[in-house]
Design a protein around this motif. Sequence first.
Motif, PDB file in Angstrom:
ATOM      1  N   PHE A 100       0.839  -1.196   0.000  1.00 49.50           N
ATOM      2  CA  PHE A 100       0.000   0.000   0.000  1.00 49.50           C
ATOM      3  C   PHE A 100       0.877   1.250   0.000  1.00 49.50           C
ATOM      4  O   PHE A 100       1.888   1.312   0.700  1.00 49.50           O
ATOM      5  N   ASP A 101       0.474   2.246  -0.799  1.00 48.47           N
ATOM      6  CA  ASP A 101       1.152   3.532  -0.774  1.00 48.47           C
ATOM      7  C   ASP A 101       0.113   4.635  -0.797  1.00 48.47           C
ATOM      8  O   ASP A 101      -0.907   4.529  -1.503  1.00 48.47           O
ATOM      9  N   ARG A 102       0.390   5.682  -0.063  1.00 53.01           N
ATOM     10  CA  ARG A 102      -0.559   6.774   0.085  1.00 53.01           C
ATOM     11  C   ARG A 102      -0.744   7.580  -1.193  1.00 53.01           C
ATOM     12  O   ARG A 102      -1.825   8.110  -1.461  1.00 53.01           O
ATOM     13  N   VAL A 103       0.311   7.692  -1.995  1.00 54.29           N
ATOM     14  CA  VAL A 103       0.266   8.520  -3.205  1.00 54.29           C
ATOM     15  C   VAL A 103       0.330   7.660  -4.463  1.00 54.29           C
ATOM     16  O   VAL A 103      -0.533   7.724  -5.332  1.00 54.29           O
ATOM     17  N   GLY A 104       1.377   6.865  -4.600  1.00 54.32           N
ATOM     18  CA  GLY A 104       1.569   6.029  -5.774  1.00 54.32           C
ATOM     19  C   GLY A 104       2.951   5.425  -5.735  1.00 54.32           C
ATOM     20  O   GLY A 104       3.837   5.882  -5.009  1.00 54.32           O
ATOM     21  N   PHE A 105       3.168   4.391  -6.511  1.00 57.82           N
ATOM     22  CA  PHE A 105       4.426   3.656  -6.476  1.00 57.82           C
ATOM     23  C   PHE A 105       5.535   4.422  -7.212  1.00 57.82           C
ATOM     24  O   PHE A 105       5.318   4.983  -8.283  1.00 57.82           O
ATOM     25  N   VAL A 106       6.701   4.452  -6.592  1.00 53.70           N
ATOM     26  CA  VAL A 106       7.900   5.123  -7.102  1.00 53.70           C
ATOM     27  C   VAL A 106       7.616   6.613  -7.324  1.00 53.70           C
ATOM     28  O   VAL A 106       8.015   7.208  -8.313  1.00 53.70           O
ATOM     29  N   ARG A 107       6.950   7.229  -6.361  1.00 49.68           N
ATOM     30  CA  ARG A 107       6.639   8.658  -6.467  1.00 49.68           C
ATOM     31  C   ARG A 107       7.160   9.451  -5.277  1.00 49.68           C
ATOM     32  O   ARG A 107       6.869  10.628  -5.148  1.00 49.68           O
ATOM     33  N   GLY A 108       7.929   8.811  -4.414  1.00 48.26           N
ATOM     34  CA  GLY A 108       8.487   9.500  -3.263  1.00 48.26           C
ATOM     35  C   GLY A 108       9.925   9.898  -3.511  1.00 48.26           C
ATOM     36  O   GLY A 108      10.245  10.508  -4.532  1.00 48.26           O
ATOM     37  N   SER A 109      10.808   9.541  -2.589  1.00 51.91           N
ATOM     38  CA  SER A 109      12.197   9.984  -2.705  1.00 51.91           C
ATOM     39  C   SER A 109      13.071   9.054  -3.539  1.00 51.91           C
ATOM     40  O   SER A 109      14.199   9.417  -3.873  1.00 51.91           O
ATOM     41  N   THR A 110      12.582   7.873  -3.907  1.00 48.46           N
ATOM     42  CA  THR A 110      13.408   6.965  -4.713  1.00 48.46           C
ATOM     43  C   THR A 110      13.932   7.614  -5.992  1.00 48.46           C
ATOM     44  O   THR A 110      15.114   7.505  -6.302  1.00 48.46           O
ATOM     45  N   PRO A 111      13.098   8.324  -6.787  1.00 46.08           N
ATOM     46  CA  PRO A 111      13.642   8.946  -8.003  1.00 46.08           C
ATOM     47  C   PRO A 111      14.651  10.052  -7.739  1.00 46.08           C
ATOM     48  O   PRO A 111      15.347  10.485  -8.663  1.00 46.08           O
ATOM     49  N   ALA A 112      14.729  10.534  -6.495  1.00 51.73           N
ATOM     50  CA  ALA A 112      15.705  11.577  -6.176  1.00 51.73           C
ATOM     51  C   ALA A 112      17.076  11.009  -5.854  1.00 51.73           C
ATOM     52  O   ALA A 112      18.036  11.756  -5.711  1.00 51.73           O
ATOM     53  N   SER A 113      17.175   9.696  -5.767  1.00 52.76           N
ATOM     54  CA  SER A 113      18.453   9.067  -5.455  1.00 52.76           C
ATOM     55  C   SER A 113      19.450   9.252  -6.588  1.00 52.76           C
ATOM     56  O   SER A 113      19.091   9.203  -7.763  1.00 52.76           O
ATOM     57  N   THR A 114      20.711   9.461  -6.239  1.00 56.47           N
ATOM     58  CA  THR A 114      21.751   9.446  -7.263  1.00 56.47           C
ATOM     59  C   THR A 114      22.252   8.032  -7.505  1.00 56.47           C
ATOM     60  O   THR A 114      23.019   7.797  -8.422  1.00 56.47           O
ATOM     61  N   ALA A 115      21.799   7.087  -6.668  1.00 55.78           N
ATOM     62  CA  ALA A 115      21.969   5.654  -6.904  1.00 55.78           C
ATOM     63  C   ALA A 115      23.412   5.240  -7.136  1.00 55.78           C
ATOM     64  O   ALA A 115      23.722   4.491  -8.055  1.00 55.78           O
ATOM     65  N   MET A 116      24.307   5.743  -6.299  1.00 50.46           N
ATOM     66  CA  MET A 116      25.671   5.231  -6.247  1.00 50.46           C
ATOM     67  C   MET A 116      25.659   4.079  -5.248  1.00 50.46           C
ATOM     68  O   MET A 116      25.562   4.285  -4.040  1.00 50.46           O
ATOM     69  N   LEU A 117      25.710   2.866  -5.760  1.00 48.54           N
ATOM     70  CA  LEU A 117      25.558   1.680  -4.922  1.00 48.54           C
ATOM     71  C   LEU A 117      26.905   1.286  -4.336  1.00 48.54           C
ATOM     72  O   LEU A 117      27.567   0.356  -4.792  1.00 48.54           O
ATOM     73  N   GLN A 118      27.313   2.011  -3.307  1.00 49.58           N
ATOM     74  CA  GLN A 118      28.623   1.782  -2.710  1.00 49.58           C
ATOM     75  C   GLN A 118      28.518   0.842  -1.519  1.00 49.58           C
ATOM     76  O   GLN A 118      27.556   0.902  -0.758  1.00 49.58           O
ATOM     77  N   PHE A 119      29.528  -0.004  -1.356  1.00 42.94           N
ATOM     78  CA  PHE A 119      29.602  -0.771  -0.120  1.00 42.94           C
ATOM     79  C   PHE A 119      30.200   0.070   0.992  1.00 42.94           C
ATOM     80  O   PHE A 119      30.077  -0.259   2.171  1.00 42.94           O
ATOM     81  N   GLU A 120      30.831   1.188   0.612  1.00 38.54           N
ATOM     82  CA  GLU A 120      31.498   2.045   1.588  1.00 38.54           C
ATOM     83  C   GLU A 120      30.472   2.814   2.412  1.00 38.54           C
ATOM     84  O   GLU A 120      29.689   3.596   1.887  1.00 38.54           O
ATOM     85  N   ILE A 121      30.486   2.595   3.711  1.00 35.55           N
ATOM     86  CA  ILE A 121      29.576   3.261   4.632  1.00 35.55           C
ATOM     87  C   ILE A 121      30.050   4.694   4.849  1.00 35.55           C
ATOM     88  O   ILE A 121      31.240   4.988   4.798  1.00 35.55           O
ATOM     89  N   ASP A 122      29.100   5.597   5.117  1.00 41.21           N
ATOM     90  CA  ASP A 122      29.464   6.996   5.346  1.00 41.21           C
ATOM     91  C   ASP A 122      30.521   7.140   6.443  1.00 41.21           C
ATOM     92  O   ASP A 122      31.400   7.987   6.354  1.00 41.21           O
ATOM     93  N   GLN A 123      30.403   6.346   7.480  1.00 39.92           N
ATOM     94  CA  GLN A 123      31.345   6.399   8.583  1.00 39.92           C
ATOM     95  C   GLN A 123      32.572   5.549   8.225  1.00 39.92           C
ATOM     96  O   GLN A 123      32.469   4.333   8.076  1.00 39.92           O
ATOM     97  N   PRO A 124      33.762   6.151   8.035  1.00 37.91           N
ATOM     98  CA  PRO A 124      34.954   5.365   7.677  1.00 37.91           C
ATOM     99  C   PRO A 124      35.198   4.233   8.668  1.00 37.91           C
ATOM    100  O   PRO A 124      34.876   4.349   9.860  1.00 37.91           O
ATOM    101  N   LEU A 125      35.764   3.153   8.182  1.00 31.72           N
ATOM    102  CA  LEU A 125      36.015   1.988   9.025  1.00 31.72           C
ATOM    103  C   LEU A 125      36.872   2.354  10.235  1.00 31.72           C
ATOM    104  O   LEU A 125      36.617   1.889  11.352  1.00 31.72           O
ATOM    105  N   THR A 126      37.884   3.186  10.027  1.00 32.39           N
ATOM    106  CA  THR A 126      38.778   3.555  11.127  1.00 32.39           C
ATOM    107  C   THR A 126      38.053   4.353  12.207  1.00 32.39           C
ATOM    108  O   THR A 126      38.453   4.329  13.378  1.00 32.39           O
ATOM    109  N   LEU A 127      37.000   5.086  11.841  1.00 26.41           N
ATOM    110  CA  LEU A 127      36.219   5.832  12.826  1.00 26.41           C
ATOM    111  C   LEU A 127      35.106   4.972  13.426  1.00 26.41           C
ATOM    112  O   LEU A 127      34.839   5.045  14.628  1.00 26.41           O
TER     113      LEU A 127
END
Length: 441
Positions: A100-127
């Motif tokens: 169920f979606d309140r507005v419609g499918f694929v109409r929220g923030s998904t299309p705003a993604s730049t979709a860089m599928l990185q395994f690298e987490i924002d927080q560096p491993l050393t931190l």
Amino acid sequence: MIGGRLRHTKSRTGDIDMAQAPPRAGRAQSNRAALRAIDAIDPMKLRTGVPLWLAYGTRAPAATPLGTSLNVDVAVIGGGISGALVTDALLQAGLSVAVFDRVGFVRGSTPASTAMLQFEIDQPLTLLRHRIGPARAARAWWRSASGVTRLHSRIADLGLRCDFRERHTAYLPGNVLDFADLRSEAAARERIGLRSILIDRATLKRFTGIDKPGAIWSAGSAEVDPAKLARGLWRSAAQRGAMLHAPVDIIDIAPGRRRVTLSTDTDHSISARSVVLATGYALTKLLKPRGYRVISTWAMATAPQSEALWPSRCLIWEASDPYLYCRTTRDGRVVAGGEDEAFEDEAKRDALIPAKMARIGRKLKRLLPKLDTAPDYAWAGCFGESAIGLPAIGEVPGAPRCYAVMGFGGNGITFSAIAAEIIQRAILGLPDPDTDLFRFG
């Protein structure tokens, strides 16, 4: 980055604002009552402008209003990439699913993604290892790496045409980690077996044309068109028996002893063994884990210019705050973003689009002088950020059989792939070795 990095889309949809209702008497009170939607609170406007991916145009998944009451194994709320990946995993397990979606499918923030599928987490491993310990940090990074691999496998299994391409990543020195710090970060990654190495100035320039002291060069990341990916997943889910309903307002979620009852604004009800809330940043009125906040971010896409792109077409991002990140597209554009700010006021965010585009363009030009950095598309959005850059995935505290996905930080789509595995196993009663890393609270 917006979504896969909504800063960093990673990626959320569904526009339902949720808040916990007052306790009722009797059995419901022992379950902290029902979860009740507050219609008086307008849903957050998750994005503004025209994301590049919407300009390409693909057939939207078919969805219908709910015309009758339902009885299913699992009800999923949210029509974006998180809901799509969770639904796919539940169908793999042989469960019946209604979405169920309140507005419609694929109409929220998904299309705003730049979709860089990185395994690298924002927080560096050393931190991160100083925040949660070396062993838990290693597990978090490796689970993120496996999330990209799992996503690639499902795209191949389902034959989705979504411009998926494996990419290397260049992580540049900045004001968070300088080049000496990157040396330590690369060594830490190598010690746990990740495919990251430190490259020198000459090698970086050969791969990217960028003149910096060096970078961490990593294999195992990818890029995708997020709208095509989400729509393809939803079409596949519908073909395999998932029921897709929109627009549908879920106004009450009541966990019972054996099942959960959902009520709609049209007086229909849904009875489910389990419920998954994949509603994105609008969910924060119900769930706000420690250290969580909503951030505004901006992104742009240049005109096609294949002749000016860097040789490796790798993903590029900086160890800076705020940082710049960029990628290429199939038709020769550069998608870039960043300049995140810690506020969620939609009017303020939108008013800053021209200034933010100019700033991103200047940064991009300094990094890659050959590029024409004028924006052909420009957009803004919101994403969630946690204190340690990890998502919140699992059962909602005080609401048995109700699960939620909150993909914080830059790895939203990658984290959604992880969530699909964890929630599938939780609903089936199977253990997952990393539940403790992502659980709420």
